[in-house]
Write an enzyme that holds these catalytic residues in place. Structure first.
Site, short mmCIF file in Angstrom:
data_model
loop_
_atom_site.label_atom_id
_atom_site.label_comp_id
_atom_site.label_asym_id
_atom_site.label_seq_id
_atom_site.Cartn_x
_atom_site.Cartn_y
_atom_site.Cartn_z
N LYS A 51 1.39 -1.06 0.08
CA LYS A 51 0.00 -0.30 0.34
C LYS A 51 1.05 1.44 0.11
O LYS A 51 2.08 1.00 0.30
CB LYS A 51 -0.92 -0.02 1.62
N GLY A 75 -7.90 5.03 -0.62
CA GLY A 75 -8.80 5.21 -2.46
C GLY A 75 -8.28 3.91 -3.55
O GLY A 75 -8.28 3.65 -4.85
N ARG A 101 -13.04 14.21 7.50
CA ARG A 101 -14.76 14.76 6.88
C ARG A 101 -15.45 14.14 6.73
O ARG A 101 -15.44 13.11 7.54
CB ARG A 101 -13.79 15.48 5.50
C1 MV4 Z 1 -7.33 -3.85 2.19
C2 MV4 Z 1 -7.70 -4.54 1.62
C3 MV4 Z 1 -7.68 -5.61 1.72
N1 MV4 Z 1 -6.35 -6.29 3.15
N2 MV4 Z 1 -6.57 -4.03 3.22
C4 MV4 Z 1 -8.80 -0.50 -0.89
C5 MV4 Z 1 -8.32 1.31 0.00
C6 MV4 Z 1 -8.28 1.73 1.07
N3 MV4 Z 1 -9.04 2.45 1.90
C7 MV4 Z 1 -8.08 -0.05 1.76
N4 MV4 Z 1 -8.28 -0.97 0.55
C8 MV4 Z 1 -8.29 -1.87 1.14
N5 MV4 Z 1 -7.24 -2.73 2.13
C9 MV4 Z 1 -5.80 -5.24 3.45
N6 MV4 Z 1 -5.17 -5.77 3.92
C10 MV4 Z 1 -9.02 -4.10 0.73
C11 MV4 Z 1 -9.03 -2.78 0.27
C12 MV4 Z 1 -9.87 -2.97 -0.38
C13 MV4 Z 1 -11.54 -2.09 -0.20
C14 MV4 Z 1 -11.12 -1.84 1.27
C15 MV4 Z 1 -12.60 -0.93 1.44
C16 MV4 Z 1 -12.72 -0.68 0.60
C17 MV4 Z 1 -13.26 -0.84 -1.23
C18 MV4 Z 1 -12.43 -2.03 -0.85
C19 MV4 Z 1 -11.96 -2.56 -2.54
C20 MV4 Z 1 -11.35 -2.94 -2.70
C21 MV4 Z 1 -9.74 -3.19 -1.43
#
Ligand code: MV4
Length: 446
Positions: free
Chosen positions: A158, A164, A291
């Site tokens: 990440k 996002g 926000r």
């Molecule tokens: C993750 C995940 C799976 N495993 N972290 C997407 C953006 C950021 N807000 C964090 N996100 C994610 N983190 C781990 N360790 C999957 C996502 C993710 C996701 C999270 C929330 C809402 C929609 C999403 C869509 C794709 C991936």
């Protein structure tokens, strides 16, 4: 209380903020680009200032123009709305330096939460559960290998400046780590001018559940329940609901208390959303949004509170007028985001709306800046309306929402209205059997 608030935003959210200001008898100032001269927020505000040409970088993100506009009209506060400058610590600092109140949290919190590694470090100190992962930025490929082996594949790289989903890379196997590490860094450097990355265990099928919190300047913090936002596509939420249809009463209470405890410890002020992933009955903190959020109306529906009003009162120095035990949750609410987009490809479809008919009735709310004859400019977000329905319980809410979707007319531009009808007719939606991948796996051509 403020006498004049400048609303540094456009569309439905500018209208939303304007309404709360009017109720508090605060004068409103709209800003707009040359593409938005005929927009509803400009018509309804007491005053308006054109702040630049269509492109956001020259208008809604143009800090000198916005500050000049605020000074010109004598605004004593600026509400940044959602998106645009709403989480920009630099903007908030400049606003405050001009003796204008930034309606939002403290600068330090905008800064910490804007850096996802810092946010995780802070969340850990505040007692929030984290996804297993690296404790700080990963500096080298060797370090990435070491951490990934420790965590176990699949892992997720990440971007620290991300959020996002930009700059994220899933790595299923050791042999792909080098390529993914390099491309994650390159992507985030290109997108954010910062190539810091960190590593987490990849959760394969989580739900996205977030908690709304609100705090005043005197250390009082309450939560307003959670929202389920798993129905999304390309990190764009499509449908949100409150309360979560899958958590037990005990889980909801624990989650709310966890969020309040964290916010109190950091002396958080104003509105905030603490985001979690939920998988195998466990919560993992991922980010905090500093926000107002697009999906705030579903929280308003189940609590009966005007949270923009609370936000303005808090910024003007008022104490919270309620305690946690005063917050009661009523029924169920679902929001459908209506975007002017091709429903299958999600390619934006700007154009002239010749017919707009909003649905109505008890428990039906439409937040929108569009009207018949309105021309959707091609320069901004494609969200043109939010349909928010409230019912006695989830099944009632779904029935009411289906009728509201039938009544809604937006012609002739392609919108996501039809997709919403299909989702609401789907058995998985009926039983709340979805996760963050459900929409892409079940509805959309990839
Ligand atoms: C993750 C995940 C799976 N495993 N972290 C997407 C953006 C950021 N807000 C964090 N996100 C994610 N983190 C781990 N360790 C999957 C996502 C993710 C996701 C999270 C929330 C809402 C929609 C999403 C869509 C794709 C991936």
């Amino acid at each position: 209380m403020f006498s004049k608030v400048l609303i540094a935003n456009r569309g439905d959210i500018a209208l939303r903020i304007l309404r709360s200001c009017k109720e508090l008898e605060i004068k409103t100032v709209a800003i707009h680009s040359t593409a938005d001269s005929d927009a509803m927020h400009v018509r309804l505000a007491d005053e308006s200032v054109c702040i630049g040409p269509p492109h956001s970088s020259k208008s809604y993100l143009n800090i000198p123009s916005i500050i000049t506009a605020a000074q010109l009209v004598g605004a004593d506060a600026i509400h940044p709305g959602v998106g645009f400058l709403s989480e920009n610590a630099n903007f908030a600092e400049i606003v405050n330096a001009h003796n204008i109140t930034f309606i939002g949290p403290k600068i330090e919190h905008l800064k910490v939460m804007g850096d996802k590694i810092q946010a995780k470090i802070m969340a850990n100190q505040l007692g929030l559960p984290l996804v297993p992962g690296s404790k700080s930025v990963i500096l080298s490929l060797d370090e990435a290998r070491f951490e990934a082996d420790k965590i176990g594949y699949p892992i997720l790289i990440k971007a620290s400046a991300g959020g996002g989903g930009k700059g994220m890379k899933v790595v299923d196997d050791k042999k792909d780590l080098e390529n993914s590490f390099v491309s994650a860094k390159n992507e985030s450097r290109a997108a954010f001018g910062n190539d810091e990355v960190y590593i987490e265990k990849y959760l394969s099928n989580p739900r996205h559940i977030e908690v709304q919190i609100v705090g005043d300047k005197y250390g009082n913090v309450v939560h307003l329940g959670e929202r389920e936002c798993s129905i999304q596509r390309n990190h764009q939420k499509i449908i949100e609901e409150a309360p979560s249809p899958v958590l037990s009463e005990q889980e909801k209470e624990n989650l709310g208390n966890l969020a309040v405890s964290a916010a109190k410890k950091m002396k958080y002020e104003n509105l905030g959303t603490i985001e979690f992933l939920y998988q195998d009955e466990k919560f993992y903190f991922i980010e905090m949004n500093t926000r107002l959020q697009v999906e705030h109306p579903i929280t308003e529906a189940i609590t009966g509170l005007d949270i923009v009003r609370e936000q303005i009162m808090i910024s003007s120095g008022k104490k919270l007028s309620f305690k946690q035990e005063n917050i009661k949750f009523f029924g169920h609410s679902i929001e459908c985001r209506i975007n002017a987009e091709d429903p299958m490809t999600f390619v934006p479809s700007p154009g002239i709306i010749s017919q707009f008919h909003p649905p109505g009735g008890l428990g039906v709310r439409v937040d929108s800046g569009i009207y018949s004859g309105y021309q959707i400019p091609p320069f901004y977000d494609s969200l043109i309306a939010k349909l928010i329905v409230h019912g006695d319980d989830r099944q009632h809410c779904i029935r009411r929402l289906k009728q509201a979707l039938k009544e809604m007319i937006i012609e002739p531009v392609p919108t996501t209205l039809e997709l919403h009808k299909q989702i609401l007719d789907n058995e998985d939606m009926n039983t709340a059997n979805y996760d963050i991948k459900w929409l892409e796996n079940n509805f959309l051509s990839k």
